[in-house]
Design an enzyme around this catalytic site. Structure first.
Site, PDB file in Angstrom:
ATOM      1  N   LYS A 131     -13.278  -3.894  10.570  1.00  0.00           N
ATOM      2  CA  LYS A 131     -14.097  -2.739   9.515  1.00  0.00           C
ATOM      3  C   LYS A 131     -15.516  -2.471  10.029  1.00  0.00           C
ATOM      4  CE  LYS A 131     -11.212  -4.607   5.887  1.00  0.00           C
ATOM      5  NZ  LYS A 131     -10.944  -5.679   4.935  1.00  0.00           N
TER       6      LYS A 131
ATOM      7  N   VAL B 208     -11.488   0.728   5.522  1.00  0.00           N
ATOM      8  CA  VAL B 208     -12.680  -0.205   5.242  1.00  0.00           C
ATOM      9  C   VAL B 208     -13.073  -0.152   3.831  1.00  0.00           C
ATOM     10  CG1 VAL B 208     -15.152  -0.284   5.870  1.00  0.00           C
ATOM     11  CG2 VAL B 208     -13.730   0.788   7.460  1.00  0.00           C
TER      12      VAL B 208
ATOM     13  N   VAL C 224       0.703  -1.337   0.105  1.00  0.00           N
ATOM     14  CA  VAL C 224       0.012  -0.054  -0.020  1.00  0.00           C
ATOM     15  C   VAL C 224       0.962   1.238   0.064  1.00  0.00           C
ATOM     16  CG1 VAL C 224      -1.765   1.336   1.284  1.00  0.00           C
ATOM     17  CG2 VAL C 224      -1.703  -1.194   1.085  1.00  0.00           C
TER      18      VAL C 224
ATOM     19  N   GLY D 195     -11.446  -0.837   1.175  1.00  0.00           N
ATOM     20  CA  GLY D 195     -10.286  -0.402  -0.234  1.00  0.00           C
ATOM     21  C   GLY D 195     -10.835   0.759  -0.870  1.00  0.00           C
TER      22      GLY D 195
END
Lengths: 434, 434
Positions: free
Chosen positions: A211, A138, A19, A140
């Site tokens: 999430k 949460v 990421v 993506g």
């Protein structure tokens, strides 16, 4: 409105895994687009990661390197720290705390940290006039935090449910479409990089529960309460359950569900049978989906990629752009010191219908015993399927119930499980009629 | 972050039809929630509508009444004017212009106004440091403007497509599920209030085209260019087309599609055949849906109610809350004076596949003539269906093509239509493989 003469937003990035590298690449690729959109540049001034030498496909030559992210949070000449380390404790938590204590905004993709310490972090930030943004934590690439907290800000939300873990959704989709069993599909998912070497965080539902706890807080304006989430993963879902689901008109999904009921707030993650026609039923593979039920907007569905470098970077950068534009919103939609504590509604209070699969000895009286166990708990059966016959041997039997209480269902299952005509522990999957 | 001591945001509402009354009701119902969420109250100080006496189910006793919305925009002691009059010219346009000229923000649900005059209005607002917000103008309760302009702000968007008109989607869904014909279903939709007495704005695709032009501007950062939208409505879709669509694995949807291609920007609204498995294929009834294809986030889908008092009021109030929170974003994502003009790609340049339905005389040589007309334009057939036989009489024939150019397809259809073996004008529906 900010204008082009404004100073750049200076950011420090902690964590350069998939990421983190994705965020740097996005900022590099879209530099001029982002400048147009927010009237100023976003400039990476410092980074921190475990291994300095690794090639991440981005030019770090003009960026200050820190071995220690906490030192970076304290010392980098940045307006904002992006935390992409992960985990609810240790370095990630210290990095965020230090950033806030030294007057820096925080953007994070860390669901575990927010699920466990979210309210405290929000209070710390807000009391200092700082922003903690977490769109990437949460679902993506789906702008669901923004959608709920701003897009539906005029609504009281009564329910959120969603497919919050792409690994599980991939596995369940593969099991359904190929008929293969769980272990086999999991091994494949690991080989493809869709599941971790230690997959338990995903497949046991913990990641989805993190999430869900965050979503529930944003949707209901309540403090994040991860400890109140009921969690059940997908290890017990068997290939044969997909055949029965098909026959009954259902799909099997691992869902996170948060609901305001008269008894309080339900938060639960578990496999569900959902009607084939439910919009969420056809969200397959690594895609995530979230449905919000709002009093004025009614039902709104968001679908997109729940993980991966690109989608997660997209969410991180959306938060960066918001902050660069000077936009700020209370962390969980209402100021953290006004989040209204909610009574958790226990799992036993769930009301709904159930799918139960049993392996029983094929002999007279067995079905009568099962039916009696249900009747004694006031559980009313809706459908009953027995396929094939093999007298004296084990045969699978499937039944569904009308709406009943979880507590009654559990008592009936305990009685059934204790019978010596029942050869395996009963398998139960909750039915959700959306 | 705004705090509770801030002065209320004072608003004046022009137009008290279904949506206007919905906005007042929402503000009344959620007053304290909204105050929590934005740290200040939103206070209606003035309203204007055609009929003062009408009961709208909300208390207007403490609100200043104006017969003339333009006078209200000029004179009301408001920070912001909500324009819910509708129409691209006249009162709506004058109200918005006057609001901006007298230093008031504008929130509007008026797609026609923005589609035709959007760029000019954005320039007027931005040059004065004012906001024009229009979440309610596109896809009702779906926060799609926010999703694109902020949620996907880190992405270059290459394509947007969506179901943008609930009336058409309702009619097409009913036609498919009941087998009834267009006129019959339209009459029902009118009786149910899903279609206007004069339905042409909806069913001829104009309303969807207005929304598409706005979406394209936000997605691509280009000036709003309604005049460049190719528009075709649903009047020509026949009950029999749904049978063939089923057989071929398609659903028929009226879509708005905007796409960046090498030739420029395509904007088009027309009936489409989409694969049953496409996520948008299962969005039925009055629901709207928008799919964005973004370079980092990949595909994101939003689904929700596209019209009605509640959903539209939800969108209007989301904009009000943003403004009350002091949040502002360039009208179309980038400042209006930096919107980059794009070359419109003409409809003739569309490349894709086609569904064609013909009514031909059942006699030797007819099919060969049709095939020759296609071949002469380099159009390659993929499937060919003829059901039943009635020598010398008319029989329906359906074919689909491989990818080809619209221009070639149109030439082939013109040749086919001119044949005296072809008894009715050919019906063509474009196939979109999402």
């Amino acid at each position: 409105m900010p204008n082009a003469q404004q100073a750049p937003l200076k950011i420090a990035v902690a964590g350069l895994g998939t990421v983190g590298a994705g965020v740097l690449k996005l900022l590099e690729t879209q530099g001029s687009l982002i400048e147009q959109r927010c009237g100023r540049r976003i400039e990476v001034v410092a980074v921190s990661a475990r291994s300095k030498g690794k090639d991440r496909g981005v030019d770090l030559s003009r960026v200050q390197w820190f071995d220690d992210p906490v030192a970076m949070a304290a010392e980098a000449g940045a307006d904002l720290v992006v935390e992409l380390i992960g985990g609810s404790e240790g370095l990630a938590r210290d990095t965020v705390a230090t950033a806030l204590e030294t007057g820096k905004h925080v953007v994070t993709a860390n669901k575990a940290l927010l699920a466990v310490h979210g309210t405290e972090i929000a209070q710390k930030a807000e009391s200092r006039g700082l922003t903690v943004a977490f769109e990437a934590a949460v679902a993506g690439g789906i702008p669901i935090i923004k959608g709920l907290r701003e897009g539906l800000a005029g609504n009281a939300v009564s329910e959120i449910h969603g497919i919050l873990n792409g690994t599980c959704n991939y596995i369940l989709t593969e099991m359904r479409t190929t008929g293969r069993d769980f272990a086999d599909v999991l091994a494949d998912a690991q080989a493809l990089g869709y599941a971790e070497a230690d997959p338990s965080f995903d497949i046991d539902g913990i990641d989805a529960a993190h999430k869900l706890a965050i979503l529930a807080s944003v949707a209901f304006g309540t403090p994040v309460d991860f400890s109140a989430v009921y969690v059940e993963g997908i290890r017990q879902v068997s290939a044969v359950d997909f055949d029965y689901a098909d026959q009954l008109g259902f799909r099997i999904k691992l869902l996170g569900i948060a609901r305001r009921t008269e008894a309080g707030v339900e938060q639960r993650v578990h496999p569900c049978m959902v009607p084939v026609a439910a919009p969420i039923a056809s969200v397959d593979g690594v895609f995530n989906a979230v449905v919000a039920q709002a009093d004025f907007a009614d039902r709104v569905l968001f679908v997109g990629r729940g993980a991966g470098a690109g989608p997660t970077a997209s969410a991180v950068v959306a938060d960066l752009i918001d902050i660069a534009r000077g936009r700020s919103t209370p962390t969980f939609g209402v100021p953290a010191d006004r989040l209204g504590a909610a009574t958790p509604s226990p799992m036993e209070a769930r009301r709904g219908s159930y799918y139960v699969r049993l392996m029983v000895v094929d002999r007279p009286g067995v079905i009568a015993d099962i039916a009696a166990a249900m009747r004694d708990q006031n559980v009313s059966m809706e459908q009953f399927l027995q396929r094939g016959r093999s007298p004296g041997e084990g045969v699978p039997v499937v039944l569904t119930t009308h709406d009943t209480d979880e507590a009654a269902m559990q008592r009936a299952l305990a009685t059934i499980a204790a019978s010596d005509s029942v050869l395996e522990p009963p398998r139960m999957i909750r039915i959700e009629q959306f």
